[in-house]
Write a protein that holds these residues in place. Structure first.
Motif, PDB file in Angstrom:
ATOM      1  N   VAL A 139      98.199  89.383  29.095  1.00 55.01           N
ATOM      2  CA  VAL A 139      98.310  87.936  28.902  1.00 55.01           C
ATOM      3  C   VAL A 139      99.750  87.571  28.538  1.00 55.01           C
ATOM      4  N   LEU A 140     100.301  86.596  29.256  1.00 60.43           N
ATOM      5  CA  LEU A 140     101.654  86.116  28.980  1.00 60.43           C
ATOM      6  C   LEU A 140     101.649  84.598  28.832  1.00 60.43           C
ATOM      7  N   PHE A 141     102.517  84.110  27.972  1.00 66.31           N
ATOM      8  CA  PHE A 141     102.741  82.673  27.851  1.00 66.31           C
ATOM      9  C   PHE A 141     104.090  82.364  28.510  1.00 66.31           C
ATOM     10  N   PRO A 142     104.100  81.737  29.677  1.00 67.57           N
ATOM     11  CA  PRO A 142     105.361  81.485  30.390  1.00 67.57           C
ATOM     12  C   PRO A 142     106.363  80.646  29.602  1.00 67.57           C
ATOM     13  N   GLU A 143     105.888  79.850  28.643  1.00 64.78           N
ATOM     14  CA  GLU A 143     106.811  79.050  27.843  1.00 64.78           C
ATOM     15  C   GLU A 143     107.656  79.922  26.912  1.00 64.78           C
ATOM     16  N   GLY A 144     107.184  81.131  26.666  1.00 63.04           N
ATOM     17  CA  GLY A 144     107.953  82.082  25.888  1.00 63.04           C
ATOM     18  C   GLY A 144     107.821  81.937  24.387  1.00 63.04           C
ATOM     19  N   THR A 145     107.364  80.793  23.927  1.00 58.89           N
ATOM     20  CA  THR A 145     107.199  80.540  22.504  1.00 58.89           C
ATOM     21  C   THR A 145     106.199  79.412  22.324  1.00 58.89           C
ATOM     22  N   ARG A 146     105.774  79.173  21.089  1.00 61.26           N
ATOM     23  CA  ARG A 146     104.835  78.080  20.850  1.00 61.26           C
ATOM     24  C   ARG A 146     105.502  76.728  21.085  1.00 61.26           C
ATOM     25  N   ASN A 147     104.797  75.858  21.780  1.00 55.88           N
ATOM     26  CA  ASN A 147     105.268  74.498  21.991  1.00 55.88           C
ATOM     27  C   ASN A 147     104.732  73.640  20.852  1.00 55.88           C
ATOM     28  N   GLN A 148     105.562  73.366  19.860  1.00 56.25           N
ATOM     29  CA  GLN A 148     105.125  72.634  18.676  1.00 56.25           C
ATOM     30  C   GLN A 148     105.506  71.153  18.716  1.00 56.25           C
ATOM     31  N   LYS A 149     106.171  70.749  19.798  1.00 57.43           N
ATOM     32  CA  LYS A 149     106.604  69.357  19.889  1.00 57.43           C
ATOM     33  C   LYS A 149     105.488  68.442  20.384  1.00 57.43           C
ATOM     34  N   ASN A 150     104.939  68.763  21.530  1.00 57.02           N
ATOM     35  CA  ASN A 150     103.907  67.933  22.141  1.00 57.02           C
ATOM     36  C   ASN A 150     102.984  68.826  22.953  1.00 57.02           C
ATOM     37  N   PRO A 151     101.785  69.121  22.448  1.00 58.23           N
ATOM     38  CA  PRO A 151     100.886  70.046  23.150  1.00 58.23           C
ATOM     39  C   PRO A 151     100.448  69.562  24.521  1.00 58.23           C
ATOM     40  N   ALA A 152     100.638  68.265  24.798  1.00 60.44           N
ATOM     41  CA  ALA A 152     100.241  67.724  26.096  1.00 60.44           C
ATOM     42  C   ALA A 152     101.317  67.913  27.160  1.00 60.44           C
ATOM     43  N   LYS A 153     102.518  68.336  26.748  1.00 57.07           N
ATOM     44  CA  LYS A 153     103.621  68.511  27.697  1.00 57.07           C
ATOM     45  C   LYS A 153     104.222  69.898  27.519  1.00 57.07           C
ATOM     46  N   MET A 154     104.059  70.737  28.516  1.00 58.81           N
ATOM     47  CA  MET A 154     104.606  72.086  28.417  1.00 58.81           C
ATOM     48  C   MET A 154     106.137  72.059  28.427  1.00 58.81           C
ATOM     49  N   ILE A 155     106.731  72.983  27.714  1.00 61.12           N
ATOM     50  CA  ILE A 155     108.178  73.120  27.735  1.00 61.12           C
ATOM     51  C   ILE A 155     108.560  74.031  28.903  1.00 61.12           C
ATOM     52  N   ASN A 156     109.844  74.198  29.143  1.00 55.35           N
ATOM     53  CA  ASN A 156     110.308  74.983  30.291  1.00 55.35           C
ATOM     54  C   ASN A 156     109.754  76.395  30.287  1.00 55.35           C
ATOM     55  N   TRP A 157     109.398  76.861  31.467  1.00 57.32           N
ATOM     56  CA  TRP A 157     108.895  78.216  31.611  1.00 57.32           C
ATOM     57  C   TRP A 157     110.051  79.206  31.751  1.00 57.32           C
ATOM     58  N   LYS A 158     109.862  80.387  31.185  1.00 55.51           N
ATOM     59  CA  LYS A 158     110.836  81.456  31.316  1.00 55.51           C
ATOM     60  C   LYS A 158     110.571  82.235  32.602  1.00 55.51           C
ATOM     61  N   ASN A 159     111.632  82.710  33.227  1.00 59.29           N
ATOM     62  CA  ASN A 159     111.484  83.410  34.507  1.00 59.29           C
ATOM     63  C   ASN A 159     110.924  84.823  34.367  1.00 59.29           C
ATOM     64  N   GLY A 160     110.805  85.303  33.120  1.00 60.96           N
ATOM     65  CA  GLY A 160     110.276  86.646  32.920  1.00 60.96           C
ATOM     66  C   GLY A 160     108.872  86.824  33.469  1.00 60.96           C
ATOM     67  N   THR A 161     108.046  85.799  33.293  1.00 56.30           N
ATOM     68  CA  THR A 161     106.671  85.873  33.790  1.00 56.30           C
ATOM     69  C   THR A 161     106.654  85.985  35.311  1.00 56.30           C
ATOM     70  N   LYS A 162     107.511  85.237  35.955  1.00 57.92           N
ATOM     71  CA  LYS A 162     107.612  85.269  37.420  1.00 57.92           C
ATOM     72  C   LYS A 162     108.022  86.656  37.895  1.00 57.92           C
ATOM     73  N   ALA A 163     109.003  87.231  37.207  1.00 59.99           N
ATOM     74  CA  ALA A 163     109.481  88.561  37.583  1.00 59.99           C
ATOM     75  C   ALA A 163     108.395  89.618  37.417  1.00 59.99           C
ATOM     76  N   VAL A 164     107.654  89.543  36.310  1.00 63.15           N
ATOM     77  CA  VAL A 164     106.575  90.500  36.062  1.00 63.15           C
ATOM     78  C   VAL A 164     105.528  90.436  37.160  1.00 63.15           C
ATOM     79  N   ALA A 165     105.079  89.223  37.490  1.00 64.90           N
ATOM     80  CA  ALA A 165     104.018  89.048  38.488  1.00 64.90           C
ATOM     81  C   ALA A 165     104.452  89.541  39.860  1.00 64.90           C
ATOM     82  N   GLU A 166     105.686  89.216  40.240  1.00 64.74           N
ATOM     83  CA  GLU A 166     106.139  89.533  41.592  1.00 64.74           C
ATOM     84  C   GLU A 166     106.548  90.995  41.743  1.00 64.74           C
TER      85      GLU A 166
END
Length: 231
Positions: A139-166
């Motif tokens: 299990v990975l969280f693409p945001e890389g960290t907890r989004n504590q600002k607004n749970p309804a709006k995801m923050i930028n995704w990190k490319n690490g998840t993309k690299a792992v999957a591909e």
């Protein structure tokens, strides 16, 4: 009444901390039964914040990489409660340095990574491959960290998840967690149980769509928009 609820909520937090402490201790003493201890603790922690859990969609038994939004530490407990099989979490290396708690990651096949160290990232890739080859879901969280600002709006995704999957050619299944952070109220602090929802999207092979990363984020954000409009 709010003050009384705050006192009760702090007691709940203390009980949750004790649960995590003893789960770590038990994982260190008897790692063969770590899954039993982890799942028991996860269910207890989730019970502190959930009146009910609604599940939409189904977990693909063949998916070996789950990706979702991250708004609270209890996202992990919720997913451990919803999915009965053993999950592999990728955590920051600092968790492996906390006395007793470290056993929950070092004795349970979890993966520790130092994101500032390129060698650590390469080791993470090898360990993810090893775990998925053994039939576990990572299990990975693409945001890389907890989004504590607004749970309804995801923050930028990190490319690490993309690299792992591909690079590892993993079958990906996205999920979206709804409403969990709203169990925690401020001014004064209190915990108010919520109806939580976990939505599982269809799984896919990243090789079949070069734009999967951006499109998946857009789909998940669309679900968040619709769900929080209802609330």
């Amino acid at each position: 009444m709010k003050i009384l609820n705050s006192i009760i909520s702090f007691i709940k937090l203390a009980a949750g901390a004790v649960c995590v402490f003893f789960t770590g201790l038990l994982c260190g003493i008897n790692p063969k039964n770590e899954l039993k201890y982890r799942k028991g603790c996860a269910k207890f922690l989730t019970s502190l914040v959930a009146n009910d859990i609604i599940i939409e969609g189904e977990v693909d038994k063949n998916a070996n990489l789950l990706i979702g939004n991250h708004t609270n530490n209890l996202d992990i407990a919720l997913m451990e409660t919803v999915i009965p099989e053993k999950l592999i979490w990728v955590a920051k290396k600092e968790l492996g340095e906390i006395p007793v708690i470290k056993y929950m990651v070092t004795k349970t096949d979890m993966i520790l990574v130092d994101r500032s160290n390129k060698r650590s990232v390469l080791t993470m890739m090898k360990e993810i491959k090893e775990r998925t080859n053994r039939g576990f879901k990572v299990v990975l969280f693409p945001e890389g960290t907890r989004n504590q600002k607004n749970p309804a709006k995801m923050i930028n995704w990190k490319n690490g998840t993309k690299a792992v999957a591909e690079k590892l050619n993993l079958k990906v299944q996205p999920f979206v967690i709804i409403n969990l952070p709203y169990a925690f109220k401020k001014h004064p602090f209190r915990i108010e149980k919520q109806t939580l929802k976990v939505i599982f999207l269809p799984s896919f092979n990243p090789k079949e769509n070069p734009d999967w990363f951006e499109e998946t984020k857009a789909k998940m954000q669309n679900i968040l928009d619709k769900e929080y409009q209802k609330l």
